[in-house]
Scaffold this active site. Structure first.
Site, PDB file in Angstrom:
ATOM      1  N   SER A  88       5.273  -7.141   3.288  1.00  0.00           N
ATOM      2  CA  SER A  88       6.047  -7.014   4.749  1.00  0.00           C
ATOM      3  C   SER A  88       6.603  -8.474   4.682  1.00  0.00           C
ATOM      4  O   SER A  88       6.468  -9.487   3.749  1.00  0.00           O
ATOM      5  CB  SER A  88       4.802  -7.450   5.676  1.00  0.00           C
ATOM      6  OG  SER A  88       3.788  -8.220   5.445  1.00  0.00           O
ATOM      7  N   ARG A  91      -5.814  -1.750  -0.307  1.00  0.00           N
ATOM      8  CA  ARG A  91      -5.961  -0.324   0.494  1.00  0.00           C
ATOM      9  C   ARG A  91      -6.022   0.686  -0.409  1.00  0.00           C
ATOM     10  O   ARG A  91      -6.750   1.478  -0.024  1.00  0.00           O
ATOM     11  CB  ARG A  91      -4.813  -0.185   1.526  1.00  0.00           C
ATOM     12  CG  ARG A  91      -4.385  -1.448   2.037  1.00  0.00           C
ATOM     13  CD  ARG A  91      -4.470  -1.282   3.798  1.00  0.00           C
ATOM     14  NE  ARG A  91      -4.081  -2.699   4.221  1.00  0.00           N
ATOM     15  CZ  ARG A  91      -4.937  -3.704   4.457  1.00  0.00           C
ATOM     16  NH1 ARG A  91      -5.912  -3.785   3.999  1.00  0.00           N
ATOM     17  NH2 ARG A  91      -4.420  -4.731   5.072  1.00  0.00           N
ATOM     18  N   PHE A 104       0.966  -1.340   0.006  1.00  0.00           N
ATOM     19  CA  PHE A 104       0.130   0.046  -0.206  1.00  0.00           C
ATOM     20  C   PHE A 104       1.000   1.331   0.123  1.00  0.00           C
ATOM     21  O   PHE A 104       0.238   2.475  -0.275  1.00  0.00           O
ATOM     22  CB  PHE A 104      -1.040  -0.099   1.304  1.00  0.00           C
ATOM     23  CG  PHE A 104      -0.152   0.593   2.538  1.00  0.00           C
ATOM     24  CD1 PHE A 104      -0.125   1.784   2.968  1.00  0.00           C
ATOM     25  CD2 PHE A 104       0.437  -0.326   3.337  1.00  0.00           C
ATOM     26  CE1 PHE A 104       0.562   2.121   3.965  1.00  0.00           C
ATOM     27  CE2 PHE A 104       0.971  -0.016   4.475  1.00  0.00           C
ATOM     28  CZ  PHE A 104       1.108   1.168   4.801  1.00  0.00           C
ATOM     29  N   CYS A 106       9.652   1.817   3.458  1.00  0.00           N
ATOM     30  CA  CYS A 106      10.566   0.810   3.910  1.00  0.00           C
ATOM     31  C   CYS A 106      12.021   1.316   4.044  1.00  0.00           C
ATOM     32  O   CYS A 106      12.860   0.676   4.403  1.00  0.00           O
ATOM     33  CB  CYS A 106      10.573  -0.104   2.894  1.00  0.00           C
ATOM     34  SG  CYS A 106      11.084   0.262   1.326  1.00  0.00           S
TER      35      CYS A 106
HETATM   36  P1  NAD Z   1       1.380  -6.518   3.112  1.00  0.00           P
HETATM   37  O1  NAD Z   1       2.551  -7.865   3.316  1.00  0.00           O
HETATM   38  O2  NAD Z   1       0.355  -6.555   3.924  1.00  0.00           O
HETATM   39  O3  NAD Z   1       0.843  -6.831   1.703  1.00  0.00           O
HETATM   40  C1  NAD Z   1       1.696  -6.776   0.472  1.00  0.00           C
HETATM   41  C2  NAD Z   1       0.757  -7.340  -0.527  1.00  0.00           C
HETATM   42  O4  NAD Z   1       0.615  -8.692   0.024  1.00  0.00           O
HETATM   43  C3  NAD Z   1      -0.720  -6.941  -0.800  1.00  0.00           C
HETATM   44  O5  NAD Z   1      -0.748  -6.635  -2.288  1.00  0.00           O
HETATM   45  C4  NAD Z   1      -1.435  -7.803   0.037  1.00  0.00           C
HETATM   46  O6  NAD Z   1      -2.829  -7.807  -0.645  1.00  0.00           O
HETATM   47  C5  NAD Z   1      -0.705  -9.141  -0.258  1.00  0.00           C
HETATM   48  N1  NAD Z   1      -1.040  -9.905   0.924  1.00  0.00           N
HETATM   49  C6  NAD Z   1      -1.407  -9.449   2.318  1.00  0.00           C
HETATM   50  N2  NAD Z   1      -1.679 -10.456   3.201  1.00  0.00           N
HETATM   51  C7  NAD Z   1      -1.415 -11.351   2.324  1.00  0.00           C
HETATM   52  C8  NAD Z   1      -1.717 -12.967   2.656  1.00  0.00           C
HETATM   53  N3  NAD Z   1      -1.842 -13.360   3.814  1.00  0.00           N
HETATM   54  N4  NAD Z   1      -1.418 -13.933   1.564  1.00  0.00           N
HETATM   55  C9  NAD Z   1      -1.021 -13.417   0.519  1.00  0.00           C
HETATM   56  N5  NAD Z   1      -0.979 -12.293   0.144  1.00  0.00           N
HETATM   57  C10 NAD Z   1      -1.020 -11.177   1.098  1.00  0.00           C
HETATM   58  O7  NAD Z   1       2.286  -5.099   3.106  1.00  0.00           O
HETATM   59  P2  NAD Z   1       1.705  -3.515   3.192  1.00  0.00           P
HETATM   60  O8  NAD Z   1       1.314  -3.476   4.423  1.00  0.00           O
HETATM   61  O9  NAD Z   1       1.043  -3.628   1.895  1.00  0.00           O
HETATM   62  O10 NAD Z   1       3.170  -2.723   3.034  1.00  0.00           O
HETATM   63  C11 NAD Z   1       3.870  -2.554   4.179  1.00  0.00           C
HETATM   64  C12 NAD Z   1       5.147  -3.384   4.178  1.00  0.00           C
HETATM   65  O11 NAD Z   1       6.062  -3.494   2.835  1.00  0.00           O
HETATM   66  C13 NAD Z   1       6.307  -2.887   5.016  1.00  0.00           C
HETATM   67  O12 NAD Z   1       6.471  -4.128   5.825  1.00  0.00           O
HETATM   68  C14 NAD Z   1       7.463  -2.295   4.352  1.00  0.00           C
HETATM   69  O13 NAD Z   1       8.502  -2.608   5.038  1.00  0.00           O
HETATM   70  C15 NAD Z   1       7.320  -3.217   3.024  1.00  0.00           C
HETATM   71  N6  NAD Z   1       7.808  -2.397   1.946  1.00  0.00           N
HETATM   72  C16 NAD Z   1       9.035  -3.201   1.518  1.00  0.00           C
HETATM   73  C17 NAD Z   1       9.717  -2.274   0.452  1.00  0.00           C
HETATM   74  C18 NAD Z   1      11.089  -3.004   0.022  1.00  0.00           C
HETATM   75  O14 NAD Z   1      11.476  -2.597  -1.106  1.00  0.00           O
HETATM   76  N7  NAD Z   1      11.592  -3.871   0.897  1.00  0.00           N
HETATM   77  C19 NAD Z   1       9.080  -1.330  -0.122  1.00  0.00           C
HETATM   78  C20 NAD Z   1       7.873  -0.817   0.265  1.00  0.00           C
HETATM   79  C21 NAD Z   1       7.320  -1.568   1.141  1.00  0.00           C
END
Ligand code: NAD
Length: 499
Positions: free
Chosen positions: A226, A177, A149, A281
């Site tokens: 995440s 989201r 998101f 991140c």
């Molecule tokens: P999230 O892991 O909740 O969601 C990411 C994606 O996974 C979304 O498209 C979501 O629909 C999907 N998803 C969520 N739960 C799932 C499940 N149980 N099974 C399968 N798919 C699922 O992450 P978020 O809250 O959207 O984003 C924030 C996180 O992303 C933070 O941890 C942040 O550090 C990380 N992030 C990392 C980077 C990087 O390059 N390392 C960049 C941006 C964000």
């Protein structure tokens, strides 16, 4: 109520699964739309159509594909304000920050204009008698991206640009989201000349993700989100024989040496710790001053800066420093972690727990928090909080500070503030983290370098954007060729040198 569907075969379509998720206005807490959550059948249908569309797109010359990217750059610039406003409205980040989100994605599309250069392969003339050898990079077919998101323009563009310009069809499953901006980008790609079906945006949750993981046509998956979900997608995707790269969570440390310019360090920390409400991140969430005097002076400079921060809705204009967090659940999680810090004995020097914004009492705003005397065993230090909470962990020596960053399970980004070149160089060489800033708090590499962390911040061996993206979204084929006039020998039964 506004209904948000999918982008399939060049059109916006309604979902058919009967399942939806609420899309909030984070500033007011109101539900402003419902987004369709795709079923396995909808996802599989989108993939099958994409596979058909990819055949002609993959055979299109790379320079022509680059021209679609060139036009896309013009269109994104044309619609910059519209995209940023839609982004702020669903994510909550300030308007200038939303423009930055679009801009950093746009830069990867600019880089992709030159995709032909990345795809042109290698050639060896006369590798043996009458033998030429060449390698080419071919598209994978259908690739997929699953995005978080917190950067609803930048990260989808980081995935779409390289995957599409390399000749793949692409399935994007954005965050449920804030799903509007990815759909707007898909419409712009159509206007830029991308053939229908080559880019499909399928909204959804775990069901859609699992359908991607199990779909045999999908060759590669690029995930950002995440760490627990990154690990899940990496292991199930790999077990299904796909190429997978997953970028996960972070806990980025900034080391502040006694010789640092402390005003500069404090300014940098406030921007990097609280910008976008800490939902980056690459946010700095841990400050590690070296020596008691440095720590005392740093905290003295941080407190007034943090107390002055303006928290508000994106509609309030340019002097808002950061907006609400994305959901009520995110807010509750941040406040729970703050309580755990207090209970563990960390000193809450700036306490944002009672923060309320008049007229926006139901919004997901979180006041800024600063913890001092945080120790490595505390939950607030070990976990990614993803909110406006900065922890100061005091260290006695540089080696102790370095060890903290090294021992943390995350390794996305880190920074050191110092005037000493030797220390900076030593830090950059030794620390086991993917992206390093030297007097730069958020060292996000530009489009033509690559972006990626180490340790539990990244799974898979290639980074995002830059040359790695073209390696990820293509596979190499190597051809050894000899024309009949060059064949002077009979059967060969053993490997031998080509001389
Ligand atoms: P999230 O892991 O909740 O969601 C990411 C994606 O996974 C979304 O498209 C979501 O629909 C999907 N998803 C969520 N739960 C799932 C499940 N149980 N099974 C399968 N798919 C699922 O992450 P978020 O809250 O959207 O984003 C924030 C996180 O992303 C933070 O941890 C942040 O550090 C990380 N992030 C990392 C980077 C990087 O390059 N390392 C960049 C941006 C964000």
């Amino acid at each position: 109520m506004k209904e948000i569907g999918h982008w399939i075969n060049g059109k916006l379509v309604k979902g058919t699964s009967g399942r939806t998720a609420d899309v909030f206005n984070p500033a007011t807490g109101e539900v402003q739309a419902r987004v369709a959550l795709a079923s396995k059948a909808e996802l599989d249908g989108a993939v099958a159509d994409a596979a058909r569309a990819q055949v002609a797109w993959g055979a299109t010359n790379p320079q022509k594909r680059g021209r679609v990217m060139m036009e896309m750059v013009r269109l994104i610039n044309r619609d910059m304000d519209k995209l940023a406003a839609a982004l702020s409205a669903e994510h909550g980040k300030t308007f200038p920050d939303a423009k930055g989100d679009v801009q950093r994605g746009l830069e990867v599309i600019e880089y992709c204009i030159g995709a032909a250069q990345m795809l042109k392969g290698e050639f060896t003339d006369s590798a043996g008698p009458g033998i030429d050898m060449y390698s080419m990079r071919q598209p994978l077919g259908v690739a997929a991206g699953i995005t978080p998101f917190n950067f609803p323009a930048m990260i989808p563009l980081w995935k779409m640009g390289p995957a599409l310009s390399a000749g793949n069809a692409f399935i994007l499953k954005p965050s449920e989201r804030d799903p509007s901006v990815p759909l707007m980008l898909a419409e712009l790609f159509k206007e830029a000349g991308l053939p229908d079906g080559v880019l499909q945006v399928v909204n959804g949750d775990k069901d859609a993700v699992d359908a991607i993981l199990d779909n045999e046509t999908v060759q590669a998956i690029g995930f950002v989100g995440s760490t627990p979900i990154a690990q899940y997608i990496y292991s199930r995707g790999c077990a299904n024989g796909k190429r997978v790269q997953c970028f996960g969570g972070a806990k980025n440390h900034m080391i502040i040496m006694p010789d640092a310019d402390l005003d500069q360090a404090a300014d940098a920390l406030v921007g990097a710790g609280y910008g976008a409400a800490g939902e980056r991140c690459m946010a700095i969430s841990v400050a590690v001053p070296v020596g008691e005097a440095t720590a005392n002076e740093l905290v003295k400079r941080l407190v007034p800066r943090i107390e002055k921060l303006k928290v508000g809705p994106w509609t309030a204009g340019n002097d808002v420093d950061y907006g609400p967090v994305v959901t009520a659940a995110a807010k509750a999680n941040i406040l729970r972690l703050v309580e755990s810090g207090v209970a563990a004995g960390a000193k809450l020097v700036v306490d944002g727990r009672d923060f309320k914004l008049q007229g926006y009492e139901d919004g997901f705003f979180v006041g800024p928090h600063l913890f001092d005397h945080v120790t490595a065993d505390m939950e607030i230090y070990r976990k990614e909080i993803f909110g406006p909470v900065l922890s100061v962990v005091r260290s006695n020596t540089y080696e102790e500070a370095l060890k903290l960053a090294m021992d943390h399970e995350y390794g996305n980004g880190t920074a050191i503030f110092t005037r000493d070149g030797d220390t900076a160089r030593d830090f950059a060489n030794r620390v086991n983290v993917g992206m390093i800033g030297i007097n730069v708090p958020i060292p996000v590499p530009l489009a033509y370098h690559t972006f990626g962390g180490w340790k539990k911040s990244s799974f898979g061996d290639l980074n995002q954007h830059g040359p790695d993206a073209f390696r990820f979204y293509t596979r190499t084929k190597t051809i050894t060729s000899r024309w009949p006039s060059g064949i002077k020998e009979g059967s060969a039964f053993n490997f031998k040198a080509m001389d």
